[in-house]
Design an enzyme around this catalytic site. Structure first.
Site, PDB file in Angstrom:
ATOM      1  N   ARG A 114       5.251  37.780 -10.551  1.00 10.71           N
ATOM      2  CA  ARG A 114       5.041  36.583 -10.321  1.00 10.71           C
ATOM      3  C   ARG A 114       3.428  36.531  -9.628  1.00 10.71           C
ATOM      4  O   ARG A 114       3.215  37.235  -8.727  1.00 10.71           O
ATOM      5  CB  ARG A 114       5.857  35.658  -9.364  1.00 10.71           C
ATOM      6  CG  ARG A 114       5.569  34.141  -9.358  1.00 10.71           C
ATOM      7  CD  ARG A 114       6.169  33.661  -8.269  1.00 10.71           C
ATOM      8  NE  ARG A 114       7.916  33.531  -8.723  1.00 10.71           N
ATOM      9  CZ  ARG A 114       8.272  32.752  -9.539  1.00 10.71           C
ATOM     10  NH1 ARG A 114       7.410  31.720 -10.146  1.00 10.71           N
ATOM     11  NH2 ARG A 114       9.589  32.812  -9.792  1.00 10.71           N
ATOM     12  N   THR A 122      11.051  24.425 -13.491  1.00 12.41           N
ATOM     13  CA  THR A 122      10.788  24.089 -15.078  1.00 12.41           C
ATOM     14  C   THR A 122      11.468  24.804 -15.853  1.00 12.41           C
ATOM     15  O   THR A 122      11.317  24.565 -16.927  1.00 12.41           O
ATOM     16  CB  THR A 122       9.291  24.416 -14.908  1.00 12.41           C
ATOM     17  OG1 THR A 122       9.186  25.825 -14.557  1.00 12.41           O
ATOM     18  CG2 THR A 122       8.461  23.581 -13.921  1.00 12.41           C
ATOM     19  N   ARG A 178      10.288  26.354  -0.650  1.00 10.87           N
ATOM     20  CA  ARG A 178       9.764  27.556  -1.244  1.00 10.87           C
ATOM     21  C   ARG A 178       8.466  28.239  -0.576  1.00 10.87           C
ATOM     22  O   ARG A 178       8.132  29.254  -0.881  1.00 10.87           O
ATOM     23  CB  ARG A 178       9.165  27.300  -2.723  1.00 10.87           C
ATOM     24  CG  ARG A 178      10.610  27.501  -3.571  1.00 10.87           C
ATOM     25  CD  ARG A 178      10.367  26.893  -4.919  1.00 10.87           C
ATOM     26  NE  ARG A 178      10.218  25.697  -5.431  1.00 10.87           N
ATOM     27  CZ  ARG A 178       9.963  24.782  -6.320  1.00 10.87           C
ATOM     28  NH1 ARG A 178      10.010  25.345  -7.361  1.00 10.87           N
ATOM     29  NH2 ARG A 178       9.837  23.526  -6.292  1.00 10.87           N
ATOM     30  N   GLN A 179       7.704  27.214   0.289  1.00  5.44           N
ATOM     31  CA  GLN A 179       6.674  27.464   0.956  1.00  5.44           C
ATOM     32  C   GLN A 179       6.908  28.014   2.245  1.00  5.44           C
ATOM     33  O   GLN A 179       6.905  27.555   3.584  1.00  5.44           O
ATOM     34  CB  GLN A 179       5.745  26.378   1.041  1.00  5.44           C
ATOM     35  CG  GLN A 179       5.217  25.924  -0.363  1.00  5.44           C
ATOM     36  CD  GLN A 179       4.206  24.767  -0.292  1.00  5.44           C
ATOM     37  OE1 GLN A 179       3.302  24.566   0.661  1.00  5.44           O
ATOM     38  NE2 GLN A 179       4.292  23.972  -1.182  1.00  5.44           N
ATOM     39  N   LYS A 188      10.930  41.001 -12.565  1.00  8.47           N
ATOM     40  CA  LYS A 188       9.996  40.178 -12.770  1.00  8.47           C
ATOM     41  C   LYS A 188       8.705  40.552 -11.991  1.00  8.47           C
ATOM     42  O   LYS A 188       9.078  40.689 -11.011  1.00  8.47           O
ATOM     43  CB  LYS A 188      10.600  38.797 -13.106  1.00  8.47           C
ATOM     44  CG  LYS A 188      10.798  38.048 -11.822  1.00  8.47           C
ATOM     45  CD  LYS A 188      11.071  36.695 -11.885  1.00  8.47           C
ATOM     46  CE  LYS A 188      11.421  36.279 -10.673  1.00  8.47           C
ATOM     47  NZ  LYS A 188      11.935  34.702 -10.446  1.00  8.47           N
ATOM     48  N   ASN A 248       0.791  -1.263  -0.045  1.00  8.14           N
ATOM     49  CA  ASN A 248       0.030   0.065  -0.091  1.00  8.14           C
ATOM     50  C   ASN A 248       0.885   1.256  -0.128  1.00  8.14           C
ATOM     51  O   ASN A 248       0.356   2.357   0.043  1.00  8.14           O
ATOM     52  CB  ASN A 248      -0.883   0.021   1.169  1.00  8.14           C
ATOM     53  CG  ASN A 248      -0.116   0.202   2.516  1.00  8.14           C
ATOM     54  OD1 ASN A 248       0.907  -0.158   2.608  1.00  8.14           O
ATOM     55  ND2 ASN A 248      -0.983   0.512   3.597  1.00  8.14           N
ATOM     56  N   GLY A 249       2.343   1.145  -0.088  1.00  5.33           N
ATOM     57  CA  GLY A 249       3.207   2.451  -0.304  1.00  5.33           C
ATOM     58  C   GLY A 249       3.645   2.697   1.083  1.00  5.33           C
ATOM     59  O   GLY A 249       4.592   3.420   1.115  1.00  5.33           O
ATOM     60  N   GLU A 250       3.265   2.150   2.173  1.00 10.13           N
ATOM     61  CA  GLU A 250       3.992   2.319   3.415  1.00 10.13           C
ATOM     62  C   GLU A 250       5.310   2.141   3.406  1.00 10.13           C
ATOM     63  O   GLU A 250       5.651   0.740   2.818  1.00 10.13           O
ATOM     64  CB  GLU A 250       3.276   1.714   4.690  1.00 10.13           C
ATOM     65  CG  GLU A 250       1.805   2.296   4.987  1.00 10.13           C
ATOM     66  CD  GLU A 250       1.096   1.489   5.829  1.00 10.13           C
ATOM     67  OE1 GLU A 250       1.673   0.705   6.667  1.00 10.13           O
ATOM     68  OE2 GLU A 250      -0.135   1.947   6.242  1.00 10.13           O
TER      69      GLU A 250
END
Length: 315
Positions: A193, A224, A93-94, A191, A34-36
Site C-alpha cells: 500500500r 471502497t 484508520r488514522q 499486498k 449554517n450547519g451548527e
C-alpha cells in the site's frame, strides 16, 4: 439506565432499546441554517447512567460532532456516568503516523470525547486494538467474531474451509477464526500500500494452499471494496472453489457496491454497525444484527458485571 440516540442510525438504537427493554430518551435535535447542531433532552437525566449511541456513518464529521454535543449536554445536566457507544469508531484508520507531519486522528477522537465528558467508551471491532489505550478511562472493545463465525460455520463444510487474511497484519484474527471453526486452514494475501494514495492497495500472491477450497476473506471493514474484490480474484485464480467475504463494518463508499456486485464472490456477510440503505443492498449480501451484543454489553456495564465474559475468554 438511559439510552440516547443520535440521528445517524436510529434503527440500530431502536433494536438495542428493544434488547434492553427500555425506551430511547426523547431528544430534540436539529441543524441551524449554517450547519451548527442543537441538542436538548426532553426529560431529566440527573443521576442517570447514560449510554449515548451514535455510529459514525457518512457524513462522519457531522455524526461525531453531534455525539460530542450530546455528551456535553449530559455532563452539564448532571448525568452520573456517560458511556459513549461507538459501533463504528470514526478515524480509527488514522491510528499512527505513516510519515512526518501527519496527525494521529484516532487519538484526537478519544481526547475529544474525554474533554466533552465521557467516562467510558464502548466500541465494536476497532481497526487496531491499540486505540483502546488512547482513551483515559475504561474501553469496552466488543467483537463481532462469534456472530460472524457462527453464521459462516453454519453455511459451509468446515473440512474444506480456508480462512484468508487480506494482509499479513490480520493473520492473528484469522487464527482466532480458525480456532472457533475447529482448526481449519489459514492463508493470507501479500499486498502493498502507498501511504500517499488512500483506499488503494496492490494485491500480490496468495500465501497458502487454497486449491479446491472454500475461502472466507475476513476484514474489519469494507470501504471502497477495491482490496477485497482483488483478493477474491486472486483466490479464484489460485484455484479456490468458492469465496465468501466476512467483515464487521459495511462502510460501502464510492464504487464499493458496483465492485461487489461484479465480483465473483458468492456471499458478502457484514453486520449492521453502520446503516446500509436499501439502494446499497444486493442479492448476495447478508446483514447480521449487532444489537444483541450491544444490548448485553450495556447491561453488563450498567450492572457492574463482566463485559469480557461475553467473549468466552477472547478479550
Amino acid at each position: 439506565m438511559r439510552l440516547f440516540s443520535g440521528r445517524a442510525y436510529p434503527e440500530l438504537a431502536d433494536e438495542v432499546a428493544a434488547e434492553l427493554g427500555i425506551p430511547i430518551t426523547p431528544t430534540s435535535a436539529y441543524d441551524f441554517a449554517n450547519g451548527e447542531i442543537f441538542i436538548r433532552f426532553e426529560e431529566s437525566v440527573r443521576g442517570s447512567d447514560a449510554f449515548v449511541l451514535q455510529s459514525h456513518s457518512a457524513p462522519v464529521n457531522k455524526q461525531i460532532m453531534e455525539q460530542l454535543i450530546m455528551v456535553d449536554a449530559l455532563k452539564r445536566a448532571s448525568a452520573k456516568r456517560i458511556t459513549v457507544v461507538l459501533p463504528f469508531y470514526g478515524y480509527a484508520r488514522q491510528d499512527k503516523k505513516h510519515r512526518g507531519r501527519e496527525p494521529i486522528s484516532a487519538r484526537l477522537m478519544a481526547d475529544l470525547f474525554k474533554t466533552a465528558g465521557a467516562d467510558r467508551l464502548m466500541c465494536v471491532d476497532l481497526h487496531t486494538s491499540q486505540i483502546q489505550g488512547f482513551f483515559d478511562g475504561p474501553v469496552d472493545h466488543l467483537f463481532a467474531l462469534p456472530l460472524l463465525t457462527n453464521y459462516v460455520g453454519s453455511k459451509v463444510d468446515r473440512k474444506n474451509l480456508v480462512i484468508v487474511s487480506p494482509d499479513s497484519g490480520r493473520v492473528r484474527v484469522a487464527e482466532r477464526w480458525s480456532e472457533l471453526l475447529g482448526g481449519c486452514s489459514i492463508a493470507f494475501i501479500h499486498k502493498t500500500r502507498d501511504p500517499r494514495v488512500p483506499n488503494e492497495a496492490t494485491v500480490g500472491k496468495v500465501v497458502g494452499d487454497v486449491e479446491g477450497m472454500t475461502c472466507v476473506v475476513i476484514d474489519d471493514m469494507i470501504d471502497t471494496a477495491g482490496t477485497v474484490t482483488k483478493a477474491v480474484d486472486a483466490l479464484i485464480e489460485a484455484g479456490a472453489k468458492d469465496v465468501i467475504i466476512a467483515a464487521t463494518h459495511a462502510v460501502f463508499s464510492g464504487p464499493a457496491i458496483d465492485r461487489l456486485k461484479k465480483s465473483r464472490v458468492s456471499e458478502v456477510v457484514v453486520t449492521n454497525t453502520l446503516p446500509i440503505p436499501e439502494e446499497n443492498r444486493f442479492d448476495n449480501l447478508t446483514v447480521l444484527s449487532i444489537a444483541p451484543l450491544l444490548g448485553r454489553a450495556i447491561k453488563e456495564v450498567f450492572e457492574d458485571g463482566s463485559v469480557t465474559s461475553l467473549f468466552d475468554g477472547h478479550s
